[in-house]
Scaffold this active site. Structure first.
Site, PDB file in Angstrom:
ATOM      1  N   CYS A 167       0.803  -1.221   0.000  1.00 31.62           N
ATOM      2  CA  CYS A 167       0.000   0.000   0.000  1.00 31.62           C
ATOM      3  C   CYS A 167       0.837   1.272   0.000  1.00 31.62           C
ATOM      4  CB  CYS A 167      -0.955  -0.014   1.186  1.00 31.62           C
ATOM      5  SG  CYS A 167      -2.016  -1.465   1.235  1.00 31.62           S
ATOM      6  N   HIS A 226      -2.576   8.180   6.106  1.00 30.83           N
ATOM      7  CA  HIS A 226      -2.838   6.848   5.554  1.00 30.83           C
ATOM      8  C   HIS A 226      -4.256   6.431   5.926  1.00 30.83           C
ATOM      9  CE1 HIS A 226      -1.880   3.023   3.823  1.00 30.83           C
ATOM     10  NE2 HIS A 226      -2.025   2.370   4.968  1.00 30.83           N
ATOM     11  N   GLU A 283      -0.919   5.292  13.596  1.00 34.15           N
ATOM     12  CA  GLU A 283      -0.595   6.520  12.867  1.00 34.15           C
ATOM     13  C   GLU A 283      -0.852   7.749  13.736  1.00 34.15           C
ATOM     14  OE1 GLU A 283      -1.210   8.637   8.504  1.00 34.15           O
ATOM     15  OE2 GLU A 283      -2.627   7.085   9.144  1.00 34.15           O
ATOM     16  N   LYS A 333      -9.432   8.468   2.352  1.00 26.04           N
ATOM     17  CA  LYS A 333      -9.923   7.094   2.218  1.00 26.04           C
ATOM     18  C   LYS A 333     -11.315   6.939   2.817  1.00 26.04           C
ATOM     19  CE  LYS A 333      -5.495   4.562   2.165  1.00 26.04           C
ATOM     20  NZ  LYS A 333      -4.527   5.641   2.466  1.00 26.04           N
ATOM     21  N   HIS A 344      -9.899   2.146   0.254  1.00 26.11           N
ATOM     22  CA  HIS A 344      -8.451   1.911   0.161  1.00 26.11           C
ATOM     23  C   HIS A 344      -8.121   1.302  -1.197  1.00 26.11           C
ATOM     24  CE1 HIS A 344      -4.399   1.366   1.069  1.00 26.11           C
ATOM     25  NE2 HIS A 344      -4.450   0.507   2.068  1.00 26.11           N
ATOM     26  N   PHE A 368       1.835  -3.435   4.020  1.00 26.24           N
ATOM     27  CA  PHE A 368       2.179  -4.743   4.566  1.00 26.24           C
ATOM     28  C   PHE A 368       3.680  -4.980   4.408  1.00 26.24           C
ATOM     29  CE2 PHE A 368      -2.153  -7.120   4.056  1.00 26.24           C
ATOM     30  CZ  PHE A 368      -2.685  -6.332   5.059  1.00 26.24           C
TER      31      PHE A 368
END
Length: 409
Positions: A164, A303, A314, A333, A338, A397
């Site tokens: 991502c 994010h 975050e 988002k 996403h 990831f």
């Protein structure tokens, strides 16, 4: 950046669940419109029935029919966004040296749709039914390759695959190619079309997706009731140029890239450290690269995926980095869902437009703020603000983190 050559943004292209170009997507974004909808549920007994789809896109207006049949949909989306950005910049209409124009276009998963379809053909009727375009039509770097071929761009031809973070890493690495003198202009961004049966099944098994049955409120970053991210498709593309190269051809300059930071969590395959240390290091590295202080940042496009662990990590990272003055923050988002490897590119575009328009996009569906995430997340409605410097975060990831910093030109 710390190198001599300054890098500016001169073209934008975007397709997202909010719209099939930059203007429609941005308008929906600042108006707090959700792009999430019900999707065809082809997976037996699947608890997931929502997603962020690309709709009403006329691919044939951008790509020949024969190439549409050969290319995975994620490649098609990337090519469409890139063509919009190139047209917006006027890059190929100018007398530029195409030996000095390159591409770095990322993806998180690549051509999983084509892989699934060809595997089914193989199981049904053997190897003779596997398409001769199976490999070139699905590999991750073919978006970059096809753009290079389509426009005759002979500079660096790269693809960044970092889950991502792919879109953000692609933009940052493309900027460094220009700063280092490897190219004068770069087509960059990210694309994804991973809403396939196998991919969705994998995310369900990993307990990563929202199980909400209300598409409009399912993506709810930092809300206490969030239960996972909403899987979406899309692509974002940017044209980057060395400053004097852009000035000499009379290009419109949207903004400047002044910082790029990276880090690794070194912690877990899918979960961030609870204190957000890797995300904090990425932001600190970007701020150092830009030769700024944290107080110089006016806005963060976070994010913010709407996952229970990720949002807290975050938020703690931001608190760690920004001790006194906390910037305005939002997660777009909450509206797009996403888009995995495309997210960083799409959100870079929103960050640049935030600077240009003086608007902080909202975080919609933030009804009950998680007490572990006490920051200014711009709930529900956009707000006017003089934004000189904006930051964009993407984390992936494998514990890979990336941060970009844009400045008003």
């Amino acid at each position: 950046m710390k190198l001599q050559r300054r890098v500016v943004v001169t073209g934008l292209g975007l397709i997202s669940p909010l719209g099939n170009n930059v203007n429609s997507s941005w308008k929906a974004c600042i108006n707090g419109k959700s792009g999430i909808s019900f999707v065809d549920n082809k997976i037996k007994n699947s608890p997931v029935s929502i997603g962020g789809q690309i709709t009403n896109l006329n691919i044939e207006a951008y790509i020949d029919k024969k190439d549409i049949r050969r290319l995975d949909t994620f490649i098609q989306y990337g090519v469409v966004a890139a063509q919009q950005a190139i047209n917006d910049s006027g890059l190929t209409d100018s007398h530029v040296n195409l030996d000095r124009v390159g591409i770095n276009f990322g993806t998180g998963i690549g051509g999983i749709e084509t892989i699934e379809n060809n595997h089914l053909s193989y199981l049904d009727k053997g190897y003779r039914k596997v398409s001769p375009f199976f490999v070139p039509g699905s590999i991750a770097n073919m978006t970059s390759g096809f753009i290079s071929i389509k426009y005759g761009l002979r500079g660096p031809n790269l693809c960044t695959v970092t889950a991502c973070s792919s879109g953000n890493h692609s933009v940052g690495q493309a900027a460094r190619s220009i700063a280092y003198g490897e190219a004068d202009a770069m087509v960059t961004g990210g694309s994804e079309m991973a809403s396939t049966e196998l991919s969705i099944s994998g995310f369900i098994s990993a307990r990563a997706l929202s199980l909400s049955t209300d598409p409009k409120t399912a993506s709810r970053p930092w809300d206490i009731d969030r239960d996972g991210f909403v899987l979406s498709d899309g692509a974002g593309a940017l044209i980057l140029e060395e400053l004097n190269h852009a000035i000499n051809r009379g290009a419109n300059i949207y903004g400047e890239i002044i910082g790029f930071g990276m880090s690794s969590d070194a912690h877990h395959m899918t979960a961030p450290p609870e204190n957000g240390s890797g995300a904090a290091l990425s932001m600190k590295n970007a701020i150092d690269d830009a030769e700024l202080n944290p107080n110089d940042i006016d806005y963060i496009n976070a994010h913010g995926t709407s996952t229970p662990l990720g949002d807290i990590a975050e938020a703690k990272a931001i608190i760690n980095v920004f001790n006194d003055k906390k910037p305005s923050i939002s997660s777009t988002k909450s509206m797009t869902g996403h888009t995995l490897g495309a997210a960083g590119a799409i959100e870079s575009i929103f960050s640049i437009l935030s600077i240009n328009k003086g608007i902080v996009p909202p975080t919609i569906n933030l009804d009950n703020l998680d007490p572990n995430c006490i920051l200014d997340f711009t709930p529900h409605e956009a707000k006017d603000k003089n934004i000189k410097i904006a930051m964009n975060n993407s984390f992936g990831f494998g514990g890979t983190n990336s941060t970009l910093i844009f400045k008003k030109y």
